[in-house]
Design a protein around this motif. Structure first.
Motif, PDB file in Angstrom:
ATOM      1  N   PRO A 229     -12.297   8.162 -10.153  1.00  0.00           N
ATOM      2  CA  PRO A 229     -11.790   6.818 -10.451  1.00  0.00           C
ATOM      3  C   PRO A 229     -12.387   6.293 -11.755  1.00  0.00           C
ATOM      4  N   GLY A 230     -11.625   5.499 -12.439  1.00  0.00           N
ATOM      5  CA  GLY A 230     -12.085   4.920 -13.696  1.00  0.00           C
ATOM      6  C   GLY A 230     -10.938   4.263 -14.415  1.00  0.00           C
ATOM      7  N   PRO A 231     -11.239   3.446 -15.406  1.00  0.00           N
ATOM      8  CA  PRO A 231     -10.188   2.694 -16.102  1.00  0.00           C
ATOM      9  C   PRO A 231      -9.205   3.563 -16.874  1.00  0.00           C
ATOM     10  N   HIS A 232      -9.608   4.803 -17.178  1.00  0.00           N
ATOM     11  CA  HIS A 232      -8.741   5.652 -17.996  1.00  0.00           C
ATOM     12  C   HIS A 232      -8.159   6.830 -17.203  1.00  0.00           C
ATOM     13  N   ARG A 233      -8.275   6.806 -15.894  1.00  0.00           N
ATOM     14  CA  ARG A 233      -7.819   7.961 -15.126  1.00  0.00           C
ATOM     15  C   ARG A 233      -6.324   8.209 -15.300  1.00  0.00           C
ATOM     16  N   GLU A 234      -5.516   7.191 -15.228  1.00  0.00           N
ATOM     17  CA  GLU A 234      -4.068   7.364 -15.358  1.00  0.00           C
ATOM     18  C   GLU A 234      -3.708   7.893 -16.748  1.00  0.00           C
TER      19      GLU A 234
END
Length: 218
Positions: free
Chosen positions: A136-141
Motif C-alpha cells: 500500500p502507498g500513495p503511488h501504488r496505482e
C-alpha cells in the motif's frame, strides 16, 4: 467466440499458415475446417471465426500467466520478469506459428486492432495483479499501471526484434531490460531502490508483497 481449452496448437498454426499463404479474403472458413479435418460447425464451435483463430493460442497463455501470478510469493519485480519471459517463450517455442502470424498481420491491416486488444489483455492481467502485490502507498496505482504498460512494451519490442532476426534468442536481453525498467520505476515511484545491476535486489523488503519477504501475493 474464442478458441476453447481444447484448441489444438497444430490446427491453430495450420490455419494461420493457410491464411497467410492463400490470402485472408481468398481463404474461407470451409477451407480452414477442411484443412483441420473437422466440419464447418465444429470449427466454429471450437475455434470461432477466422479472426478468432489467428489469436486463439493467447487464451491459454493468458491463463498460464494468471496462474503464475496467483501462486507466487516472490517480490513483484522478480515475478514481473518471470511473467514477461513466460509470454515471450511462448512465441519462441511456437516459432512457425509466430512467423506465420507476423506474415499475416503484415498482409491484413484490420487484424492489427485485434493484435492491440490482445496486447492490452496482457497489460490488464499484470496491472490487476500488481495492484494487490505491491505494498500500500500513495503511488501504488500509478506504479502498477506504469510497470504493466512498460513490461508489455519491452516484451513487444523484443518480439519485433526477434521477428526481424528469428535465428537469434533475445531472451537474456529481454530479462535484463525488464529488470532495468522495474528497478527504474520502483526507484522512482516506490519507497525504495533496486540493486546496482538491476537483476538482484530489485525489490527490497519494503517493496515485497505485504511489506516483507515471504508475504503472499494475491
Amino acid at each position: 467466440m474464442t478458441a476453447g481449452p481444447g484448441a489444438s496448437p497444430d490446427v491453430v498454426t495450420g490455419s494461420i499458415r493457410l491464411l497467410a499463404e492463400r490470402g485472408w479474403e481468398a481463404t474461407t472458413v470451409d477451407q480452414l475446417a477442411q484443412a483441420a479435418g473437422v466440419s464447418r460447425a465444429t470449427f466454429f464451435r471450437k475455434y470461432g471465426s477466422k479472426e478468432d483463430i489467428v489469436f486463439a493460442d493467447h487464451a491459454a497463455t493468458l491463463r498460464r500467466l494468471e496462474e503464475l501470478l496467483a501462486r507466487t510469493d516472490q517480490d513483484p519485480a522478480t515475478v514481473l520478469r518471470t511473467g514477461v519471459l513466460l509470454v515471450f517463450r511462448h512465441h519462441l517455442d511456437h516459432r512457425e506459428r509466430t512467423l506465420a502470424r507476423h506474415a499475416l498481420l503484415r498482409q491484413v491491416p484490420q487484424l492489427r486492432d485485434r493484435e492491440l486488444i490482445t496486447s492490452h489483455r496482457y497489460e490488464r492481467v499484470f496491472r490487476a495483479w500488481l495492484r494487490t502485490a505491491l505494498p500500500p502507498g500513495p503511488h501504488r496505482e500509478t506504479l502498477a499501471t506504469a510497470l504493466s504498460a512498460a513490461a508489455v512494451a519491452v516484451h513487444n519490442a523484443a518480439l519485433r526484434s526477434w521477428l526481424r532476426a528469428p535465428g537469434t534468442d533475445p531472451t537474456e536481453e529481454l530479462d535484463a531490460r525488464t529488470a532495468r525498467l522495474a528497478r527504474t520505476l520502483i526507484a522512482g515511484l516506490g519507497d525504495g531502490g533496486g540493486g546496482a545491476d538491476g537483476r538482484e535486489g530489485l525489490a527490497p523488503a519494503d517493496l515485497r508483497p505485504n511489506g516483507g519477504p515471504g508475504g503472499a501475493a494475491a
